[in-house]
Write a protein that holds these residues in place. Structure first.
Motif, PDB file in Angstrom:
ATOM      1  N   GLU A  49       0.833  -1.207   0.000  1.00 55.88           N
ATOM      2  CA  GLU A  49       0.000   0.000   0.000  1.00 55.88           C
ATOM      3  C   GLU A  49       0.866   1.254   0.000  1.00 55.88           C
ATOM      4  OE1 GLU A  49      -3.543   2.176   2.634  1.00 55.88           O
ATOM      5  OE2 GLU A  49      -2.782   0.190   3.232  1.00 55.88           O
ATOM      6  N   LEU A  50       1.905   1.256   0.821  1.00 59.53           N
ATOM      7  CA  LEU A  50       2.786   2.425   0.897  1.00 59.53           C
ATOM      8  C   LEU A  50       3.581   2.587  -0.389  1.00 59.53           C
ATOM      9  CD1 LEU A  50       3.937   4.791   2.404  1.00 59.53           C
ATOM     10  CD2 LEU A  50       5.500   3.240   3.594  1.00 59.53           C
ATOM     11  N   GLU A 116       7.049  16.461   6.201  1.00 57.07           N
ATOM     12  CA  GLU A 116       5.982  16.500   5.196  1.00 57.07           C
ATOM     13  C   GLU A 116       5.782  15.153   4.511  1.00 57.07           C
ATOM     14  OE1 GLU A 116       4.978  18.693   0.902  1.00 57.07           O
ATOM     15  OE2 GLU A 116       6.717  19.311   2.104  1.00 57.07           O
ATOM     16  N   TYR A 117       6.856  14.564   3.985  1.00 56.97           N
ATOM     17  CA  TYR A 117       6.719  13.307   3.247  1.00 56.97           C
ATOM     18  C   TYR A 117       6.435  12.141   4.189  1.00 56.97           C
ATOM     19  CZ  TYR A 117       8.773  16.036  -0.553  1.00 56.97           C
ATOM     20  OH  TYR A 117       9.020  16.995  -1.502  1.00 56.97           O
ATOM     21  N   TYR A 118       7.021  12.189   5.368  1.00 55.42           N
ATOM     22  CA  TYR A 118       6.776  11.129   6.361  1.00 55.42           C
ATOM     23  C   TYR A 118       5.286  11.050   6.690  1.00 55.42           C
ATOM     24  CZ  TYR A 118       6.584   9.072  11.080  1.00 55.42           C
ATOM     25  OH  TYR A 118       6.271   8.325  12.189  1.00 55.42           O
ATOM     26  N   LEU A 122       2.522   8.007   6.998  1.00 51.51           N
ATOM     27  CA  LEU A 122       2.194   7.706   8.388  1.00 51.51           C
ATOM     28  C   LEU A 122       0.866   6.979   8.577  1.00 51.51           C
ATOM     29  CD1 LEU A 122       3.041   7.862  11.312  1.00 51.51           C
ATOM     30  CD2 LEU A 122       2.121  10.202  11.425  1.00 51.51           C
ATOM     31  N   PRO A 123      -0.208   7.345   7.863  1.00 56.76           N
ATOM     32  CA  PRO A 123      -1.462   6.599   8.045  1.00 56.76           C
ATOM     33  C   PRO A 123      -1.310   5.101   7.740  1.00 56.76           C
ATOM     34  CG  PRO A 123      -1.889   8.663   6.913  1.00 56.76           C
ATOM     35  CD  PRO A 123      -0.401   8.518   6.974  1.00 56.76           C
ATOM     36  N   VAL A 124      -0.495   4.768   6.749  1.00 58.82           N
ATOM     37  CA  VAL A 124      -0.264   3.361   6.416  1.00 58.82           C
ATOM     38  C   VAL A 124       0.528   2.685   7.539  1.00 58.82           C
ATOM     39  CG1 VAL A 124       0.723   1.749   4.744  1.00 58.82           C
ATOM     40  CG2 VAL A 124      -0.273   3.899   3.955  1.00 58.82           C
ATOM     41  N   ILE A 125       1.530   3.387   8.059  1.00 60.11           N
ATOM     42  CA  ILE A 125       2.332   2.852   9.167  1.00 60.11           C
ATOM     43  C   ILE A 125       1.456   2.627  10.394  1.00 60.11           C
ATOM     44  CG2 ILE A 125       4.209   3.406  10.767  1.00 60.11           C
ATOM     45  CD1 ILE A 125       5.557   4.921   8.415  1.00 60.11           C
ATOM     46  N   GLU A 126       0.566   3.575  10.660  1.00 59.69           N
ATOM     47  CA  GLU A 126      -0.341   3.438  11.811  1.00 59.69           C
ATOM     48  C   GLU A 126      -1.293   2.268  11.612  1.00 59.69           C
ATOM     49  OE1 GLU A 126      -0.531   8.102  13.303  1.00 59.69           O
ATOM     50  OE2 GLU A 126      -1.989   7.365  11.829  1.00 59.69           O
TER      51      GLU A 126
END
Length: 248
Positions: A49-50, A116-118, A122-126
């Motif tokens: 997904e990321l 900004e890019y992180y 982040l939503p995918v990581i969460e």
């Protein structure tokens, strides 16, 4: 040095045909075979997904390629890494690869000049349930590294450190992280073949940003080859990755 959109569209290996990926393999078909046979079937759904999200971004070529992410995950598990660091995050593919490989109480100190890019990734990581492993710090890495070194308890405390940031500071990073990684731990430097330019003639026609950073990458490679504190292995994965195992 800024990479322009025109630069990105024209990135190529000197003397070879243009490729749409970071791998130095000359055959698109062979690289695709590697991805479809051994990488994509084992890629975590969150990494997929990321990766697909990042591919839509104008600077997608900055992302860690999936075969390199697979290599990092295996290395982390082989050395039983628990406390790690990442310098240069972008949208977080390598960061997520690391977080998924670490045990539930593993930690990553992640640094990037911009959040900004992180935050795109982040939503995918969460959603992957691993955000609790990440301590993200925004800003230049060198001052933070200097701060870490001042505290003796940080020296030799990291199992693994991944560096994928400004190439003109690679030697500055190395001179600091070598104190922070434990003996037997590993440091990985990304882009150490720098689009193949490290082996190109000095008068080869190169994009401005490739030419600008090339000498810094060559300087790092030469320094690592002579550094008795580490064992090294340079691999033609992605844009080149050099693994350093600290021995003293």
């Amino acid at each position: 040095m800024t990479i322009t959109n025109e630069d990105q569209q024209q990135i190529q290996i000197p003397g070879h045909k243009h490729l749409r990926h970071k791998s130095l393999l000359q055959s698109d078909a062979l690289y695709q075979y590697i991805l479809e046979t051994s990488v994509y079937p084992r890629e975590h759904e969150s990494l997929k997904e990321l990766r697909e999200l990042t591919e839509k971004h104008p600077w997608n070529l900055l992302a860690t390629p999936p075969d390199e992410g697979q290599l990092l995950r295996m290395l982390l598990k082989v050395i039983n890494a628990k406390n790690t660091m990442e310098i240069g995050v972008y949208t977080g593919y390598s960061l997520l690869s690391t977080a998924l490989a670490l045990p539930s109480d593993g930690k990553i100190l992640a640094m990037d000049i911009s959040r900004e890019y992180y935050e795109l990734g982040l939503p995918v990581i969460e959603k992957a349930g691993v955000a609790h492993k990440i301590d993200f710090r925004e800003g230049p890495a060198l001052p933070l590294l200097d701060q870490l070194i001042k505290d003796e308890k940080n020296k030799g405390s990291f199992d693994f450190i991944f560096v994928d940031a400004d190439k003109d500071n690679y030697l500055n990073y190395h001179n600091r992280v070598i104190e922070l990684v434990k003996i037997g731990g590993m440091i990985a430097y990304d882009n150490t073949l720098w689009n193949g330019s490290v082996a190109a003639p000095s008068d080869a026609p190169l994009l401005d940003y490739i030419k600008y950073y090339r000498d810094f990458v060559i300087e790092l490679n030469q320094a690592l080859a002579l550094d008795s504190r580490v064992e090294i292995c340079q691999l033609p994965v992605g844009d080149g990755i050099t693994l350093c195992r600290r021995i003293i």
